[in-house]
Design an enzyme around this catalytic site. Structure first.
Site, PDB file in Angstrom:
ATOM      1  N   LYS A 145     -15.718  -9.668   7.947  1.00 17.52           N
ATOM      2  CA  LYS A 145     -14.654 -10.485   7.342  1.00 17.52           C
ATOM      3  C   LYS A 145     -15.174 -11.842   6.870  1.00 17.52           C
ATOM      4  CE  LYS A 145     -10.821  -7.940   8.220  1.00 17.52           C
ATOM      5  NZ  LYS A 145     -10.028  -7.437   7.106  1.00 17.52           N
ATOM      6  N   GLU A 160       0.833  -1.208   0.000  1.00 19.45           N
ATOM      7  CA  GLU A 160       0.000   0.000   0.000  1.00 19.45           C
ATOM      8  C   GLU A 160       0.869   1.260   0.000  1.00 19.45           C
ATOM      9  OE1 GLU A 160      -2.977  -0.338   3.014  1.00 19.45           O
ATOM     10  OE2 GLU A 160      -4.303   1.084   2.008  1.00 19.45           O
ATOM     11  N   GLU A 162     -13.641 -12.007  -5.403  1.00 20.21           N
ATOM     12  CA  GLU A 162     -12.343 -11.338  -5.595  1.00 20.21           C
ATOM     13  C   GLU A 162     -11.269 -11.932  -4.696  1.00 20.21           C
ATOM     14  OE1 GLU A 162     -15.194  -9.829  -4.855  1.00 20.21           O
ATOM     15  OE2 GLU A 162     -15.459  -7.967  -5.980  1.00 20.21           O
ATOM     16  N   GLU A 219       2.132   1.681  -3.417  1.00 19.46           N
ATOM     17  CA  GLU A 219       1.024   2.088  -4.290  1.00 19.46           C
ATOM     18  C   GLU A 219       0.771   3.586  -4.125  1.00 19.46           C
ATOM     19  OE1 GLU A 219      -2.713   0.172  -3.380  1.00 19.46           O
ATOM     20  OE2 GLU A 219      -3.731   1.077  -5.096  1.00 19.46           O
TER      21      GLU A 219
HETATM   22 FE1  HC1 Z   1      -8.357  -5.500  11.460  1.00 18.64          FE
HETATM   23 FE2  HC1 Z   1      -6.698  -5.820   9.561  1.00 18.64          FE
HETATM   24  S1  HC1 Z   1      -6.441  -4.362  11.278  1.00 18.64           S
HETATM   25  S2  HC1 Z   1      -8.836  -5.100   9.265  1.00 18.64           S
HETATM   26  O1  HC1 Z   1      -9.091  -3.913  11.866  1.00 18.64           O
HETATM   27  O2  HC1 Z   1      -6.105  -4.589   8.244  1.00 18.64           O
HETATM   28  O3  HC1 Z   1     -10.694  -7.327  11.448  1.00 18.64           O
HETATM   29  O4  HC1 Z   1      -7.552  -6.317  14.256  1.00 18.64           O
HETATM   30  O5  HC1 Z   1      -7.082  -8.181  11.064  1.00 18.64           O
HETATM   31  O6  HC1 Z   1      -7.125  -8.138   7.562  1.00 18.64           O
HETATM   32  O7  HC1 Z   1      -3.933  -6.707  10.142  1.00 18.64           O
HETATM   33  C1  HC1 Z   1      -9.837  -6.608  11.564  1.00 18.64           C
HETATM   34  C2  HC1 Z   1      -7.943  -6.007  13.239  1.00 18.64           C
HETATM   35  C3  HC1 Z   1      -7.296  -7.065  10.854  1.00 18.64           C
HETATM   36  C4  HC1 Z   1      -6.897  -7.231   8.295  1.00 18.64           C
HETATM   37  C5  HC1 Z   1      -4.955  -6.447   9.861  1.00 18.64           C
END
Ligand code: HC1
Ligand code: SF4
Length: 573
Positions: free
Chosen positions: A357, A278, A365, A281
């Site tokens: 999640k 990221e 995707e 990017e």
């Molecule tokens: Fe999260 Fe992530 S921080 S999104 O808040 O980007 O769920 O804890 O696991 O995938 O690393 C959630 C938390 C997590 C992802 C990471």
């Protein structure tokens, strides 16, 4: 100030207090059920009734303002009996299969029945059996358990700004549901699960994947790998009676090993990997005139929100998959290759503080060559249930460490779970890349904390980078409107679907309203993550040696062709 007496105790409180606020200040615990401070103050459940001298009827103390010279009684025979009658009425229409209920042992209704000494239920309600909505991958709505307290309605509307749930139908048929009797799966719900975290009973809960995971562990042909999100360690202990904000990383790893997972890895490793992708990017978009502001893409609740409500901003989303999805893709490619395992036999389980999640991992995707990156997602609550079911005494466990390589992480990876954490992690890396130095000042406190909008301008190697952080979709929408109108000149924005970030995600332990009213979960749980950050010998993602090795041996450079194939995606309108 206003002076009144409650149960013969004189108390002076600010004018805008309710009787409930005043009583709590002097240690009088008036029972509540529908009440949620600042979110649901509607006086509907009639649990908090009190007697006010001179008033004809009992009054709901959660909405009744204090008055000068007021004389309040909270513990008279009439008060006790009326509260009890009201509670019995609620119970008479409730499916009372407590022993086999998902919330058995941590149900606020159950606790109240015990506290108010309910020993019989005189009325027999209609108890019509209504269909349960379990069509989505994330959330189950069971109207038979619902007590119509309205907490979920308020949280979805006033905190998330979405209004999926509302009171529908009438009289005995009244339900809390999406409009037009739709399933949660067919409504524009983002599955943030904030409604679940405030539900006092089991009317809203996650779709459980516990049995699927037990089956995988049991299957001798499956190599079952588990990864844990940053925020799980900051809250899992609460399920075992520990204080809010206790960090249980080591015990959690030991428990996962005891449950029978073949490998225990950390999503933080992949958070570091995400920052590599990221961060580069972002640099590429800035240097080569790409779409700005770039917006983070790790929160699947936010992604759904963007798809439903801000489709014109989809191009602004980073193309990075979220960390746990990246981890899955790497486990089924590089890890499979170096360990000589057929990727089809690898079963990846993610323990997440998030209900969205579950749906994310099922998206088209999120596959490579027809193989899902992640096979099952469990919430922090579900993990606690498995640990209890396996009769593991969590509090007595020794600490242990994650398995090597994919369990290696930096402090930057761990703070991902708190609002502002992804931004801070990204700046730590982008700053080093742009200055060509190993900067020592790495605490970017301007992006920490729980204000709705946090902004900062960071001077990186002579270049001013403007960033913003928002969390909770309602707060986010104000900033997103500006972006949409071209009135926000940021380079990079972090959006998290839940207020506070992942630490207060919809899959985290449910905390009774009485505690929620006095403790800011967002602050206490975030502390646990910042504490771990400082303890880490490496605190920048690009300094994670295992991530470096992954690039050297397998991926090449950040944003390489291979990285794109495995770690990036494109959302479409
Ligand atoms: Fe999260 Fe992530 S921080 S999104 O808040 O980007 O769920 O804890 O696991 O995938 O690393 C959630 C938390 C997590 C992802 C990471
Ligand atoms: Fe509203 Fe989120 Fe619950 Fe969906 S999951 S109903 S968006 S609070």
């Amino acid at each position: 100030k206003v002076t009144l007496t409650i149960d013969n105790i004189t108390v002076s409180v600010p004018k805008n207090y309710t009787i409930l606020d005043a009583a709590r200040e002097i240690g009088i615990d008036i029972p509540t059920l529908c009440y949620l401070k600042d979110i649901n103050e509607i006086g509907a459940c009639r649990m908090c009734l009190v007697e006010i001298e001179g008033a004809r009827n009992l009054q709901a103390s959660c909405v009744h303002p204090v008055g000068e010279g007021m004389v309040v009684k909270t513990n008279t025979k009439k008060v006790r009996e009326t509260r009890k009658d009201n509670l019995e009425l609620i119970l008479s229409n409730h499916n009372r299969d407590c022993l086999s209920c998902f919330r058995n042992g941590n149900c606020e209704l159950q606790t109240l029945a015990e506290d108010l000494n309910v020993s019989k239920i005189e009325y027999e309600g209609e108890n019509k059996v209504k269909p349960v909505d379990d069509k989505s991958h994330s959330i189950v709505r069971d109207p038979n358990k619902c007590i119509l307290c309205g907490r979920c309605v308020s949280v979805c509307k006033s905190v998330q700004g979405i209004s999926i749930l509302d009171f529908t139908k009438r009289g005995i048929e009244t339900e809390v549901a999406p409009a037009f009797d739709k399933s949660m799966a067919d409504a524009p719900c983002i599955y943030c699960g904030q409604c679940i975290t405030v539900c006092p009973v089991a009317a809203l809960r996650e779709k459980s994947d516990i049995e699927r995971v037990w089956d995988a562990i049991e299957d001798p042909n499956k190599h079952v790998v588990v990864q844990t999100a940053p925020s799980v360690r900051a809250a899992l202990g609460e399920e075992f009676g520990m204080e809010i904000g206790t960090r249980v990383t080591g015990k959690m790893v030991t428990a996962l090993k005891r449950l029978g997972f073949d490998k225990v890895f950390d999503t933080n490793f992949a958070a570091d990997l995400t920052i590599m992708e990221e961060g580069h990017e972002l640099l590429d978009r800035i240097q080569n005139g790409g779409k700005l502001p770039m917006i983070t893409s790790c929160s699947p609740g936010w992604i759904r929100y963007c798809e439903f409500y801000y489709p014109e901003l989809i191009e602004n989303l980073s193309s990075c998959k979220s960390p746990h999805q990246m981890m899955g893709a790497i486990l089924k490619s590089y890890y499979a290759q170096i360990n000589n395992i057929d990727p089809k036999d690898i079963y990846v389980v993610s323990i997440m503080p998030c209900t969205s999640k579950k749906t994310e991992s099922a998206r088209e995707e999120m596959q490579v060559n027809g193989l899902k990156d992640v096979d099952a997602v469990l919430t922090t609550r579900e993990l606690a249930k498995m640990i209890k079911e396996a009769r593991i005494e969590f509090n007595k466990l020794e600490d242990s460490a994650f398995d090597e390589f994919f369990g290696d992480y930096s402090g930057a990876g761990v703070i991902f779970g708190a609002t502002g954490g992804v931004m801070e992690a990204a700046i730590r890396t982008v700053a080093d890349v742009l200055t060509g130095e190993d900067l020592e000042e790495i605490n970017y406190t301007a992006v920490r904390g729980i204000e709705n909008l946090k902004e900062a301008t960071v001077n990186l190697g002579g270049k001013e980078i403007k960033v913003a952080v928002v969390h909770g979709t309602k707060a986010a929408s104000e900033l997103l409107d500006l972006v949409k109108e071209g009135k926000a000149d940021y380079h990079f924005i972090e959006v998290m679907g839940c207020s506070g970030g992942c630490v207060t995600g919809g899959g985290q332990p449910q905390v009774p309203s009485k505690v929620r009213d006095t403790v800011d979960l967002r602050v206490e749980r975030a502390k646990a993550l910042y504490e771990e950050d400082v303890l880490m010998p490496v605190r920048k993602s690009h300094k994670n040696e295992s991530v470096q090795k992954l690039y050297a041996e397998f991926l090449g450079k950040p944003n390489s062709h291979k990285a794109h194939e495995l770690l990036h995606t494109h959302y479409t309108k």
